[in-house]
Design a protein around this motif. Structure first.
Motif, short mmCIF file in Angstrom:
data_model
loop_
_atom_site.label_atom_id
_atom_site.label_comp_id
_atom_site.label_asym_id
_atom_site.label_seq_id
_atom_site.Cartn_x
_atom_site.Cartn_y
_atom_site.Cartn_z
N PRO A 247 0.86 -1.19 0.00
CA PRO A 247 0.00 0.00 0.00
C PRO A 247 0.90 1.24 0.00
O PRO A 247 1.91 1.28 0.71
N VAL A 248 0.52 2.25 -0.77
CA VAL A 248 1.39 3.42 -0.93
C VAL A 248 0.57 4.70 -0.98
O VAL A 248 -0.59 4.71 -1.40
N ILE A 249 1.20 5.78 -0.56
CA ILE A 249 0.75 7.12 -0.92
C ILE A 249 1.48 7.42 -2.22
O ILE A 249 2.65 7.79 -2.23
N ALA A 250 0.79 7.22 -3.32
CA ALA A 250 1.46 7.26 -4.62
C ALA A 250 1.76 8.68 -5.07
O ALA A 250 2.78 8.93 -5.74
N TYR A 251 0.88 9.62 -4.73
CA TYR A 251 1.07 10.99 -5.22
C TYR A 251 0.21 11.91 -4.37
O TYR A 251 -0.90 11.53 -3.94
N LEU A 252 0.72 13.09 -4.14
CA LEU A 252 -0.02 14.11 -3.39
C LEU A 252 0.40 15.47 -3.93
O LEU A 252 1.58 15.70 -4.17
N GLY A 253 -0.57 16.35 -4.13
CA GLY A 253 -0.25 17.68 -4.62
C GLY A 253 -1.20 18.72 -4.09
O GLY A 253 -2.39 18.45 -3.87
N VAL A 254 -0.67 19.91 -3.86
CA VAL A 254 -1.47 21.08 -3.49
C VAL A 254 -1.30 22.11 -4.60
O VAL A 254 -0.18 22.37 -5.04
N VAL A 255 -2.41 22.67 -5.07
CA VAL A 255 -2.31 23.66 -6.16
C VAL A 255 -1.69 24.94 -5.61
O VAL A 255 -1.82 25.25 -4.41
N PRO A 256 -0.97 25.70 -6.45
CA PRO A 256 -0.14 26.81 -5.96
C PRO A 256 -0.88 27.84 -5.11
O PRO A 256 -0.35 28.30 -4.09
N GLU A 257 -2.10 28.20 -5.49
CA GLU A 257 -2.79 29.27 -4.76
C GLU A 257 -3.22 28.87 -3.36
O GLU A 257 -3.62 29.73 -2.55
N HIS A 258 -3.14 27.59 -3.04
CA HIS A 258 -3.54 27.14 -1.71
C HIS A 258 -2.37 26.61 -0.89
O HIS A 258 -2.57 25.99 0.17
N ARG A 259 -1.14 26.84 -1.35
CA ARG A 259 0.01 26.42 -0.57
C ARG A 259 0.25 27.38 0.60
O ARG A 259 -0.16 28.53 0.56
N GLY A 260 0.95 26.86 1.60
CA GLY A 260 1.28 27.69 2.73
C GLY A 260 0.24 27.73 3.83
O GLY A 260 0.38 28.48 4.81
#
Length: 317
Positions: A247-260
């Motif tokens: 089992p894996v966390i294969a990919y995770l992303g936050v779009v630029p305007e919601h980072r931080g």
């Protein structure tokens, strides 16, 4: 195919009956190789050995998706580390095997090797890793990235959910690829940055989706898009899955305007919670050594760094 300075023999294995021979040299994934052959993630003609009489001096092997005609990764290059300098044997083995396995003129598949987390501090481990890397450096490959291999273990406290976020399955491929494309803006991931030097963000996202995410056999409705409340806009996504091994966390992303704003913790918590509900013994993940924000997020979620991986690649023509 044989090469014979003295009684040195370089050849592919004959089939599954020679797995025991191939596994005489230790490596962390040896236990997976028989199943890989059975599921055609490997082929005997992709697994080569250098023998001196009955002694295994070195071995090399490539890996690919099940049933694929060409390998995707070089993930085994080993020599007998018993005090004898076998770098020349390993060099001859790799070059002989590569001529037979790889298409003439094509850029070789990337090399990836799992190494202890302290491999640079231990002299013997460092020497062994550098011997293998040196063989490939002699053919033009260069170190591209070092990665942390991470693991959440059953019994670890689950990370707390982010009450600001709601989640829905990422069932719309176009929407997911669009979010993946946006998340590539400012990425710290070395593989993604390499792709972006060669293609558009949309093309890089499609490549990642088709070559990795679309190959998982685990349920697609595990994948999640995180939104601001039930009807809010997406802040990112997380892809919990099961690859051929874990089992894996294969990919995770936050779009630029919601980072931080810490949304990465909520996305990772959701993916971890979903896989933990399947009563798995562990969840694996990886991130670049240089991707400090992502590494810190995994640490906050209870993941431990149990190993590293070094990756090498040849320049694209």
């Amino acid at each position: 195919m044989n090469s014979s300075p003295g009684t040195l023999t370089i050849r592919p294995i004959t089939g599954p009956d020679e797995i025991a021979l191939f596994n005489r040299l230790p490596y962390t994934i040896n236990h997976e190789l028989a199943d890989d052959l059975a599921e055609r993630r490997r082929r005997p003609e992709w697994m080569w050995v250098a023998l001196h009489d009955d002694r295994l001096l070195a071995r090399v092997a490539w890996w690919g998706h099940g049933g694929a005609d060409t390998p995707l990764l070089l993930d085994i290059l080993d020599v007998d580390d018993d005090g004898e300098d076998l770098a020349e044997v390993a060099q001859a083995l790799y070059e002989t095997a590569a001529k037979q396995v790889l298409s003439s003129g094509a850029v070789p598949p990337e090399y990836g090797r799992f190494v202890p987390a302290d491999w640079r501090e231990d002299p013997e481990t460092y020497r062994a890793v550098r011997t293998r890397m040196g063989v490939l450096e002699n053919t033009g490959a260069r170190l591209t990235v070092e990665r942390l291999r991470l693991e959440w273990r059953a019994g670890t406290e689950l990370p707390a959910p982010d009450q600001r976020l709601a989640f829905r399955p990422a069932v719309d491929t176009d929407e997911l690829v669009a979010l993946m494309t946006r998340a590539l803006d400012g990425t710290l991931d070395a593989h993604s940055r390499s792709d972006l030097a060669q293609m558009s963000p949309r093309e890089a996202a499609v490549k990642h989706y088709e070559q990795e995410l679309a190959t998982y056999s685990s349920p697609r409705d595990w994948w999640r898009i995180g939104t601001l409340g039930e009807d809010g806009e997406p802040v990112g996504f997380v892809i919990p899955a099961r690859n051929s091994y874990h089992p894996v966390i294969a990919y995770l992303g936050v779009v630029p305007e919601h980072r931080g704003h810490g949304y990465v913790d909520g996305l990772l918590a959701e993916g971890t919670r979903l896989l933990a509900a399947e009563r798995v013994p562990r969840i694996r993940a990886a991130t670049d050594l240089g991707n400090v924000p992502m590494a810190n997020a995994f640490a906050r979620a209870g993941y431990v760094n149990f190993e590293r991986a070094v990756n090498m690649a040849w320049p694209r023509r």
